[in-house]
Scaffold this motif. Structure first.
Motif: not given
Length: 78
Positions: A34-53
């Motif tokens: 679960q931690e690995d999965k959450v980390d993967a989702y977090g990394e994906k979210a950060m990439r998307e946030i950086k794109k939006q910025y």
């Protein structure tokens, strides 16, 4: 003595400690997954946030540049 022997035989046939240890280990592995999965989702979210910025920064920059008079950009300082 018969009850003691029966109790020991029951424990040998139904290894509760094995079941408890297996359940505990399985729970730990699920937590790690679960931690690995959450980390993967977090990394994906950060990439998307950086794109939006980046898109937002570009839009803001274009808006700021569009408000600068054209002559001001072409004048050279002596």
């Amino acid at each position: 003595m018969g009850q003691l022997t029966a109790g020991i035989a029951h424990e040998i046939k139904n290894p509760l400690n094995f079941v408890n240890n297996f359940a505990s280990l399985s729970s730990e592995l699920v937590d790690e997954l679960q931690e690995d999965k959450v980390d993967a989702y977090g990394e994906k979210a950060m990439r998307e946030i950086k794109k939006q910025y980046a898109v937002l920064d570009e839009k803001v920059l274009r808006k700021v540049i569009s408000k600068i008079p054209r002559g001001a950009l072409n004048k050279k300082k002596d």
